[in-house]
Design an enzyme around this catalytic site. Structure first.
Site, PDB file in Angstrom:
ATOM      1  N   GLN A  34       0.605 -11.025  -2.960  1.00 34.34           N
ATOM      2  CA  GLN A  34      -0.615 -10.776  -2.791  1.00 34.34           C
ATOM      3  C   GLN A  34      -1.348 -10.146  -4.007  1.00 34.34           C
ATOM      4  OE1 GLN A  34       0.221  -7.471   0.201  1.00 34.34           O
ATOM      5  NE2 GLN A  34      -0.898  -8.898   1.847  1.00 34.34           N
ATOM      6  N   ASP A  37      -2.915  -7.992  -4.708  1.00 33.96           N
ATOM      7  CA  ASP A  37      -3.250  -6.523  -3.984  1.00 33.96           C
ATOM      8  C   ASP A  37      -3.753  -5.352  -4.944  1.00 33.96           C
ATOM      9  OD1 ASP A  37      -3.464  -5.263  -1.735  1.00 33.96           O
ATOM     10  OD2 ASP A  37      -1.251  -5.159  -1.641  1.00 33.96           O
ATOM     11  N   HIS A  92      -8.309  -1.097   0.717  1.00 37.14           N
ATOM     12  CA  HIS A  92      -7.376  -2.348   0.407  1.00 37.14           C
ATOM     13  C   HIS A  92      -8.173  -3.544   0.165  1.00 37.14           C
ATOM     14  CE1 HIS A  92      -4.165  -0.273   2.966  1.00 37.14           C
ATOM     15  NE2 HIS A  92      -5.311   0.489   2.990  1.00 37.14           N
ATOM     16  N   HIS A 148      -5.568  -1.373  -4.785  1.00 36.28           N
ATOM     17  CA  HIS A 148      -5.597  -0.142  -3.599  1.00 36.28           C
ATOM     18  C   HIS A 148      -6.696   0.785  -4.636  1.00 36.28           C
ATOM     19  CE1 HIS A 148      -2.430  -1.784  -1.724  1.00 36.28           C
ATOM     20  NE2 HIS A 148      -3.178  -1.563  -0.720  1.00 36.28           N
ATOM     21  N   CYS A 165       0.606  -1.321  -0.201  1.00 38.59           N
ATOM     22  CA  CYS A 165      -0.127   0.003  -0.016  1.00 38.59           C
ATOM     23  C   CYS A 165       0.825   1.209   0.079  1.00 38.59           C
ATOM     24  CB  CYS A 165      -1.094   0.054   1.060  1.00 38.59           C
ATOM     25  SG  CYS A 165      -0.748  -1.008   2.577  1.00 38.59           S
TER      26      CYS A 165
END
Length: 649
Positions: A388, A390, A521, A392, A341
């Site tokens: 991850q 991931d 997130h 955002h 992040c």
RNA sequence: GCUUCUGUAGCUCAGUGGUAGAGCACUCCCUUGGUAAGGGAGAGGUCAUCAGUUCGAACCUGAUCAGAAGCUCCA
């Protein structure tokens, strides 16, 4: 006093009457057969005074399963007594064995001990034998109440019991349960006699456990047992354990050559083998497709970052214990990236943003490194370096709800794609008493309310767990259960007002003023490593076609069919399917067997007949069953496989 | 990290103080077959590592490394 029976009938009893008194009032036979009871739906034993006006129901030997937690607890006492006798037989004085807690648990019981010498697992059958003796003795299990002072006196030799007793309020009477020479401080409830306990139990393991679950306290020896009302249930449970062993991703990971962990590379740092890499890349491709549809943009960030970055984000301060130590380069310090992040925030902040640009959705399969305690490491499910899925999302407050719902929708799609139905949604909120949380209370409230509202809107069952939030914001976790009943956290969605604040990011609003965006997130898989580990166990290695690293094995019956087999392989390969020819000198039966053991979903057998007609014979293993087909046209089969592959079914 | 246990060939495992074994896998040869193991030969190990005890250690002791179960932890 009076109580009510299940049929609504009122039963008048003398003051302080117990369930046994109630049973006797109904009939001597019932009193004989009674094992335990419920009062107002709560399990109780035959000796505890009933509350006035309670609705009671007696549990007899006909349905002992209703009193599982009671007999498990009582078996725990029998085990505790047996361990005491075992050490006495070894020549230790009676008080040499000290005891922590010993509750009933899912499937069984445990008891913590402070032992004069360690107890090995090979000694457990001996303890079981003594337990069976104790059951054979038919000892009455009697309940008694004493004062706190008396209790302290009686258990003065045992510092753990003294600690437990001291913590109780002074005026509360304390209950003991006694069977033969064994007495334990216990709230109960218990069976009336050791002779009535079921014998379908087994001591399964020993281990260490901290006194009162605190790492700073001394460690006690814990002995675990499982117990059921019938031998059949016990056998089924043990069979489930065996099944879990067969599905263990560490075992299958080695057998199917998916991954390996090499001490020279480092513990907790898995190496993805070619087969595992195929699987992982299929997962990534699936998610990337979904994210493309939903307006995500890909980004790539480095594996280390300046320490100042993580000081700004707060990760350095909040997770000092589980970060890898910083690396000093020239006179700056760098840290292995524990989270993506902060990097994504800096990407957001790399140019001015207008309210028209929002939401900005930045996605990365980002590899992060966390220093997990060595005892926590476990195959792929708990590692020190992992990737991850991931992303955002930076958005305006008025967009938050829609964005959150879209993420929720994506996550549910992911879980459904893999047929993971035993899922629990866990809302982790802030524990106001804990100081690790950053940011102001109003923002927290906003974020927590937003999550709960969204989950309710979608109509998912959820539980709220205070204290389970990340330090920067509340989260929604997806927890799945595996075959063993163990729970694993997979995906997560978190709403964050704090990082935007800490990094002071903004966008220009319609009004020309700077405004603060909100961050979401999210990681639907969580980590690729853990997700694959769980998928392996979920499918027991029998992956659907699109995930199977080795999709098609072509088995030529004799060498003269090798060329035809190779021709088919090349065509399948050209179409994007993973096919291989087994041209070893094995007999065809052995080739089929090897392909089966490798869990290849589609086996194509080709001989003279097939070659002549451009056909194949098949042997198929799909999640919904196995089948064989003879004389299938090759082109038709290829189309069928491609369809199955593309549709990820 | 803590407690207990474990570490012998790629895998599964036997080997209780006297110079290391099996099955499968691997390599080569024979076999050319119709849906879960055809036959034969061969190669492969500083017995996790290091130190100690002993005339002698895979075996006993200690440390280290790695793994397992549980505890604690998990952004």
């Amino acid at each position: 006093m009076h109580v009510f029976l299940p049929d609504g009938k009122q039963l008048d009893l003398p003051q302080g009457a117990t369930a046994l008194d109630a049973a006797q009032a109904i009939g001597p036979r019932l009193a004989q057969d009674a094992l335990a009871a419920t009062a107002n739906g709560v399990l109780t034993d035959l000796q505890t005074p009933l509350p006035e006006g309670a609705e009671i129901s007696l549990i007899t030997k006909k349905n002992p399963g209703q009193a599982q937690s009671v007999f498990r607890h009582s078996l725990g006492h029998a085990m505790s007594q047996a361990v005491g006798e075992y050490y006495e037989r070894k020549g230790y004085p009676r008080n040499a064995v000290k005891r922590g807690v010993g509750p009933s648990i899912e499937n069984g019981f445990y008891q913590d001990f402070d032992l004069p010498e360690p107890l090995g697992e090979e000694e457990l059958p001996e303890i079981e034998k003594i337990m069976r003796e104790i059951i054979g003795r038919g000892l009455d299990i009697t309940r008694s109440e004493v004062s706190k002072a008396q209790a302290l006196e009686q258990f003065g030799f045992d510092p753990y019991k003294v600690e437990l007793i001291s913590a109780l309020p002074d005026d509360e009477s304390i209950t003991f349960y006694t069977q033969g020479e064994y007495v334990d401080l216990c709230r109960g409830p218990h069976f009336p006699n050791t002779g009535k306990l079921p014998t379908a139990f087994k001591l399964t393991s020993t281990s260490g456990a901290y006194w009162r679950g605190n790492e700073k306290n001394p460690i006690l020896q814990r002995v675990y047992g499982v117990a059921f009302a019938s031998q059949k249930e016990l056998d089924e449970y043990l069979e489930r354990l065996e099944e879990a062993k067969r599905r263990d991703h560490r075992k299958l990971g080695r057998e199917l050559e998916l991954f390996t962990i090499d001490p020279l590379v480092g513990k907790g740092l898995p190496l993805w083998l070619p087969n595992g890499t195929v699987l992982r890349e299929e997962l990534a491709a699936f998610l990337k497709e979904q994210q493309f549809q939903r307006g995500y943009q890909g980004v790539i960030t480095p594996n280390i970052g300046n320490l100042e970055l993580y000081k700004t984000s707060g990760h350095y301060q909040n997770y000092s214990d589980s970060n890898f130590s910083p690396i000093t380069v020239d006179d700056e310090q760098y840290m292995l990236k524990p989270m993506n992040c902060p990097h994504h925030v800096r990407i957001y902040d790399s140019k001015p943003r207008s309210y028209r640009d929002l939401p900005v959705r930045l996605a990365e399969f980002g590899t992060v490194y966390r220093y997990e305690q060595s005892g926590e490491l476990n195959g792929l499910t708990r590692v020190r370096g992992f990737t991850q899925d991931d992303a955002h999302i930076f958005c305006r407050t008025d967009q938050l709800k829609k964005e959150f719902l879209d993420v929720l929708d994506l996550t549910v799609l992911v879980l459904r794609t893999f047929g993971m139905n035993d899922v629990r949604f866990r809302v982790g909120t802030r524990d106001p008493a804990d100081e690790k949380y950053v940011g102001d209370a109003a923002n927290w409230q906003l974020a927590e309310d937003g999550i709960i509202q969204a989950v309710e809107e979608v109509g998912l069952p959820y539980s709220i767990e205070p204290g389970d939030a990340a330090f920067y914001g509340p989260k929604l976790d997806f927890v799945v259960k595996d075959v063993l009943g163990r729970e694993w956290q997979l995906g997560t969605i978190q709403v964050d007002y704090n990082l935007p604040e800490r990094f002071d990011i903004s966008y220009v609003g319609e009004d020309g003023q700077d405004h603060r965006p909100v961050m979401i997130h999210r990681a639907p898989f969580g980590s690729l490593e853990r997700f694959v580990g769980i998928l392996i166990e979920h499918y027991a290695g029998d992956f659907p076609l699109w995930l199977a690293p080795r999709q098609i094995a072509i088995v030529p019956i004799a060498d003269r069919h090798n060329a035809y087999a190779e021709e088919l392989r090349a065509e399948l390969h050209k179409a994007g399917l993973r096919a291989e020819v087994d041209d070893t000198s094995n007999r065809m039966q052995a080739k089929v067997r090897n392909a089966e053991l490798s869990k290849i979903p589609m086996i194509l057998v080709v001989g003279d007949k097939e070659q002549e007609a451009r056909q194949v014979s098949t042997r198929e293993r799909w999640p919904d069953g196995h089948r064989e087909r003879k004389g299938v046209g090759f082109d038709e089969l290829k189309a069928e496989l491609l369809e199955r592959y593309k549709s990820r079914s």
